[in-house]
Write a protein that holds these residues in place. Sequence first.
Motif, mmCIF file in Angstrom:
data_model
loop_
_atom_site.group_PDB
_atom_site.id
_atom_site.type_symbol
_atom_site.label_atom_id
_atom_site.label_comp_id
_atom_site.label_asym_id
_atom_site.label_seq_id
_atom_site.Cartn_x
_atom_site.Cartn_y
_atom_site.Cartn_z
ATOM 1 N N ALA A 55 0.750 -1.150 -0.091
ATOM 2 C CA ALA A 55 -0.171 0.005 0.066
ATOM 3 C C ALA A 55 0.426 1.411 0.220
ATOM 4 O O ALA A 55 1.169 2.388 -0.893
ATOM 5 C CB ALA A 55 -0.798 0.082 1.344
ATOM 6 N N ALA A 56 1.747 1.305 0.705
ATOM 7 C CA ALA A 56 3.260 2.467 0.905
ATOM 8 C C ALA A 56 3.733 2.743 -0.487
ATOM 9 O O ALA A 56 3.737 3.550 -1.037
ATOM 10 C CB ALA A 56 3.745 2.282 1.907
ATOM 11 N N GLY A 57 3.896 1.407 -1.083
ATOM 12 C CA GLY A 57 4.664 2.291 -2.505
ATOM 13 C C GLY A 57 3.778 2.206 -3.191
ATOM 14 O O GLY A 57 4.041 3.115 -4.310
ATOM 15 N N ALA A 58 2.402 1.658 -3.537
ATOM 16 C CA ALA A 58 1.241 2.295 -4.084
ATOM 17 C C ALA A 58 1.018 4.131 -4.163
ATOM 18 O O ALA A 58 0.807 5.214 -4.799
ATOM 19 C CB ALA A 58 0.102 1.498 -4.249
ATOM 20 N N ALA A 59 1.141 4.379 -2.675
ATOM 21 C CA ALA A 59 0.980 6.065 -2.186
ATOM 22 C C ALA A 59 1.971 6.303 -2.501
ATOM 23 O O ALA A 59 1.631 7.663 -3.227
ATOM 24 C CB ALA A 59 0.517 5.764 -0.859
ATOM 25 N N TYR A 60 3.210 6.389 -2.318
ATOM 26 C CA TYR A 60 4.642 6.374 -2.621
ATOM 27 C C TYR A 60 4.230 7.088 -4.385
ATOM 28 O O TYR A 60 4.908 8.369 -5.315
ATOM 29 C CB TYR A 60 5.617 5.645 -2.689
ATOM 30 N N GLU A 61 3.969 6.014 -4.909
ATOM 31 C CA GLU A 61 3.909 6.485 -6.814
ATOM 32 C C GLU A 61 3.558 7.467 -7.012
ATOM 33 O O GLU A 61 3.466 8.085 -8.152
ATOM 34 C CB GLU A 61 4.070 5.211 -7.514
ATOM 35 N N LYS A 62 1.779 7.262 -6.606
ATOM 36 C CA LYS A 62 1.143 8.944 -6.282
ATOM 37 C C LYS A 62 1.562 10.217 -7.277
ATOM 38 O O LYS A 62 1.514 10.701 -7.476
ATOM 39 C CB LYS A 62 -0.377 8.157 -6.457
ATOM 40 N N GLU A 63 2.295 9.786 -5.868
ATOM 41 C CA GLU A 63 2.953 11.283 -5.009
ATOM 42 C C GLU A 63 4.406 12.145 -5.722
ATOM 43 O O GLU A 63 4.479 12.772 -5.887
ATOM 44 C CB GLU A 63 3.381 11.011 -3.873
ATOM 45 N N HIS A 64 4.888 10.485 -6.137
ATOM 46 C CA HIS A 64 6.445 10.501 -7.217
ATOM 47 C C HIS A 64 6.424 9.736 -8.419
ATOM 48 O O HIS A 64 6.725 8.637 -8.716
ATOM 49 C CB HIS A 64 7.751 9.936 -6.278
ATOM 50 N N LYS A 245 1.997 10.531 5.637
ATOM 51 C CA LYS A 245 0.755 9.433 4.701
ATOM 52 C C LYS A 245 1.664 8.729 4.573
ATOM 53 O O LYS A 245 1.156 7.208 5.813
ATOM 54 C CB LYS A 245 1.021 10.731 3.618
ATOM 55 N N ALA A 246 3.135 8.201 5.378
ATOM 56 C CA ALA A 246 3.166 6.769 5.402
ATOM 57 C C ALA A 246 2.782 6.433 7.253
ATOM 58 O O ALA A 246 2.692 4.987 6.765
ATOM 59 C CB ALA A 246 4.641 6.536 4.788
ATOM 60 N N GLN A 247 3.053 6.766 7.849
ATOM 61 C CA GLN A 247 2.992 7.025 9.574
ATOM 62 C C GLN A 247 0.931 6.510 9.342
ATOM 63 O O GLN A 247 1.495 5.631 10.091
ATOM 64 C CB GLN A 247 2.962 8.526 9.897
ATOM 65 N N LYS A 248 0.542 7.299 9.333
ATOM 66 C CA LYS A 248 -0.882 6.717 8.618
ATOM 67 C C LYS A 248 -1.241 5.149 8.436
ATOM 68 O O LYS A 248 -1.976 4.994 8.907
ATOM 69 C CB LYS A 248 -1.886 7.806 8.300
ATOM 70 N N LEU A 249 -0.186 4.899 7.404
ATOM 71 C CA LEU A 249 -0.887 4.021 6.721
ATOM 72 C C LEU A 249 0.152 2.980 7.422
ATOM 73 O O LEU A 249 -0.902 1.614 7.301
ATOM 74 C CB LEU A 249 -0.006 3.487 5.147
ATOM 75 N N LEU A 250 1.120 3.264 8.126
ATOM 76 C CA LEU A 250 1.756 2.154 9.170
ATOM 77 C C LEU A 250 0.822 1.981 10.476
ATOM 78 O O LEU A 250 0.479 0.953 10.828
ATOM 79 C CB LEU A 250 2.841 2.607 9.790
ATOM 80 N N ARG A 251 0.550 3.241 10.737
ATOM 81 C CA ARG A 251 -0.165 2.620 12.017
ATOM 82 C C ARG A 251 -2.207 2.017 11.782
ATOM 83 O O ARG A 251 -2.375 1.154 12.681
ATOM 84 C CB ARG A 251 -0.709 4.393 12.834
ATOM 85 N N ASP A 252 -2.668 1.881 10.900
ATOM 86 C CA ASP A 252 -3.791 2.005 10.239
ATOM 87 C C ASP A 252 -3.803 0.434 10.122
ATOM 88 O O ASP A 252 -4.295 -0.438 9.986
ATOM 89 C CB ASP A 252 -4.395 2.139 8.897
ATOM 90 N N ALA A 253 -2.120 0.222 9.506
ATOM 91 C CA ALA A 253 -1.945 -1.978 10.069
ATOM 92 C C ALA A 253 -1.265 -2.039 11.073
ATOM 93 O O ALA A 253 -1.074 -3.480 11.066
ATOM 94 C CB ALA A 253 -0.619 -1.714 8.553
ATOM 95 N N GLY A 254 -1.301 -1.535 12.452
ATOM 96 C CA GLY A 254 -1.408 -1.769 13.586
ATOM 97 C C GLY A 254 0.585 -1.373 14.115
ATOM 98 O O GLY A 254 0.143 -2.111 14.903
ATOM 99 N N PHE A 255 0.805 -1.131 13.481
ATOM 100 C CA PHE A 255 2.346 -0.343 13.719
ATOM 101 C C PHE A 255 2.136 0.682 14.331
ATOM 102 O O PHE A 255 1.376 1.053 14.627
ATOM 103 C CB PHE A 255 2.974 -0.314 12.344
ATOM 104 N N GLN A 256 3.124 0.659 15.193
ATOM 105 C CA GLN A 256 3.463 1.326 16.287
ATOM 106 C C GLN A 256 4.351 2.773 16.052
ATOM 107 O O GLN A 256 5.264 2.446 15.144
ATOM 108 C CB GLN A 256 3.948 0.814 17.825
ATOM 109 N N ALA A 257 4.586 4.021 16.991
ATOM 110 C CA ALA A 257 4.805 4.764 16.397
ATOM 111 C C ALA A 257 6.378 4.748 16.378
ATOM 112 O O ALA A 257 6.571 4.400 17.307
ATOM 113 C CB ALA A 257 4.820 6.434 16.844
ATOM 114 N N PRO A 258 7.376 4.585 15.101
ATOM 115 C CA PRO A 258 9.055 4.511 16.174
ATOM 116 C C PRO A 258 9.299 5.770 17.237
ATOM 117 O O PRO A 258 8.547 6.297 17.926
ATOM 118 C CB PRO A 258 9.779 5.591 14.458
#
Length: 258
Positions: A55-64, A245-258
């Motif tokens: 999901a992050a790769g798709a979002a990144y490519e859209k922005e870049h 943007k990336a951190q939201k994707l990580l949080r939504d997947a259940g990862f915790q903040a760095p």
Amino acid sequence: MRRTVLPVIAASLLVPLLAACGAEDGDGGPQAGRKTGTTEITVLAAASLTDVFEAAGAAYEKEHPGTEVAFSFNGSQELASQVRQGVPADALVTADTKTMDGLRENTGDPVVIARNRLTVATSKGNPERIGGLEDLSRDGLKVVLAAPEVPVGRYSQKILDGAGVKVKPVSQEPNVRAVLSKVELGEADAGLVYVTDAAAAGGKVTTVAVPDAQNAVASYPAAVLDGSEHSEEASDFVRWLASPKAQKLLRDAGFQAP
């Protein structure tokens, strides 16, 4: 369209052959489907990042729009071996700082992009009525763990030792997804996996929480590889992983903040 590269060692062997075929076949060559004028970067990433990084790769490519991202997912120890062997890649994200620290001669300065914790994954419905870590030592219970050289395997042993629980696993797997698969397929009654992997399995497994006091925190550092042929684009991607943007994707997947 998201693409995950084949294991990069095997893939690298195919490049000359594919290039030759592309020269002969014209529009049917390996560049078919890739946007003209784009740069592709290859990111070696821990297996537990598979779903969220797609999901992050798709979002990144859209922005870049000038950059495409291809991922190769595996256990962190296998990724480290690939880096030492000089497999072509641009960035690395591991599931622990120990593995990344062992590659300081091969990477730029790493930055932690997320954290994770472990949980007990059981067969759907928890038919063995596992209530916590202590139950994993029960006679006749089939428990699967990651191998000790794998980050999740080290974390698993750490929390089991801390809880005073002795487990004789029926198998030791090369990455967390392999552990999860054994439980999903009914080949094991339970296994220790990351919270995010259990969540990605949906209703295929049932989870039993590990209390924070008994748990371990997994850190995910990311770094640009010194051998990258696209270091500027790789640096941009690593920096982006810390963006809102990336951190939201990580949080939504259940990862915790760095």
